[in-house]
Design a protein around this motif. Structure first.
Motif, mmCIF file in Angstrom:
data_model
loop_
_atom_site.group_PDB
_atom_site.id
_atom_site.type_symbol
_atom_site.label_atom_id
_atom_site.label_comp_id
_atom_site.label_asym_id
_atom_site.label_seq_id
_atom_site.Cartn_x
_atom_site.Cartn_y
_atom_site.Cartn_z
ATOM 1 N N ILE A 100 19.609 42.940 26.614
ATOM 2 C CA ILE A 100 20.203 42.424 25.107
ATOM 3 C C ILE A 100 20.823 43.607 24.508
ATOM 4 N N LEU A 101 20.032 44.957 24.765
ATOM 5 C CA LEU A 101 20.599 46.333 24.126
ATOM 6 C C LEU A 101 20.739 47.199 25.425
ATOM 7 N N SER A 102 21.746 48.334 24.987
ATOM 8 C CA SER A 102 21.721 49.336 26.024
ATOM 9 C C SER A 102 22.355 50.473 25.277
ATOM 10 N N GLY A 103 22.318 51.555 25.801
ATOM 11 C CA GLY A 103 23.271 52.635 25.429
ATOM 12 C C GLY A 103 22.252 54.059 25.691
ATOM 13 N N LEU A 104 22.741 55.178 25.249
ATOM 14 C CA LEU A 104 22.299 56.461 25.433
ATOM 15 C C LEU A 104 21.567 56.829 24.250
ATOM 16 N N THR A 105 20.259 57.169 24.646
ATOM 17 C CA THR A 105 19.235 57.605 23.595
ATOM 18 C C THR A 105 18.291 58.723 23.998
ATOM 19 N N PHE A 106 17.596 59.202 23.378
ATOM 20 C CA PHE A 106 16.650 60.141 23.532
ATOM 21 C C PHE A 106 15.352 59.899 23.936
ATOM 22 N N ASP A 107 14.345 60.747 24.368
ATOM 23 C CA ASP A 107 13.029 60.467 24.830
ATOM 24 C C ASP A 107 12.102 60.451 23.794
ATOM 25 N N ALA A 108 12.406 60.797 22.398
ATOM 26 C CA ALA A 108 11.377 61.017 21.550
ATOM 27 C C ALA A 108 10.251 60.129 21.305
ATOM 28 N N LEU A 109 10.685 59.096 21.317
ATOM 29 C CA LEU A 109 9.594 57.961 21.123
ATOM 30 C C LEU A 109 8.505 57.495 22.474
ATOM 31 N N ILE A 110 9.255 58.004 23.506
ATOM 32 C CA ILE A 110 8.387 57.654 24.753
ATOM 33 C C ILE A 110 7.463 59.133 24.859
ATOM 34 N N SER A 111 7.894 60.313 24.660
ATOM 35 C CA SER A 111 7.375 61.652 25.085
ATOM 36 C C SER A 111 6.353 61.765 23.917
#
Length: 173
Positions: free
Chosen positions: A65-76
């Motif tokens: 439903i969603l896609s794109g380039l992002t950063f790892d801040a919320l995972i890290s």
């Protein structure tokens, strides 16, 4: 993963949860990386957090439903939790991008990694987007809105999955 514990590295195929704030989570997958950003896909799926990771196969069969380039801040930082790693077919998702401008005669189409490029046709210059990054929190808010938990913001359209021209479509790999 406890608070304050950082994830050291991410890999293509990593599966993660996005909390929806109502006890459920959505599921996303890292498709590939580009410098310090990650191309992710978030699936049209939500389940109670305690039911994962056993429902990951079901989540991965849902429509993106969603896609794109992002950063790892919320995972890290552990806000989005890693569930494991599953095979991913980048050819299916990774977009082509344009650079330059048609007005100046230097509009080029490049593959996702920026390693292969060629001049854009007039149609490609019109429909293929420039590369851009989106903050992880925008993905989270867009998913909450998609699930009816927050109002939809028109700025989310940029990351809604649509008719993506993939690198494989353009360069045949």
């Amino acid at each position: 993963m406890g608070k304050g514990r950082r994830v050291s590295s991410l890999s293509d195929g990593d599966i993660f949860t996005i909390p929806l704030g109502d006890g459920r989570v959505s599921v996303g997958q890292i498709i590939s990386s580009f410098h310090t950003a990650y191309y992710i896909v978030v699936f049209d799926f939500a389940a109670p957090e305690e039911e994962l990771p056993s429902r990951v196969p079901e989540a991965l069969k849902a429509e993106p439903i969603l896609s794109g380039l992002t950063f790892d801040a919320l995972i890290s930082h552990g806000h989005w939790k890693l569930l494991g790693n599953w095979p991913v077919d980048g050819k299916k998702y990774l977009p082509a991008y344009k650079t330059g401008t048609e007005d100046m005669g230097n509009c080029m189409i490049e593959d996702f990694k920026g390693e292969v490029w060629r001049p854009a046709t007039a149609v490609e210059a019109e429909i293929i987007p420039f590369r851009g990054n989106t903050s992880p929190i925008r993905f989270e808010k867009a998913m909450k809105a998609h699930m009816g938990l927050e109002p939809w913001n028109d700025s989310y359209e940029r990351i809604r999955v649509g008719d993506v021209v993939t690198s494989a479509d353009i360069f045949g790999w």
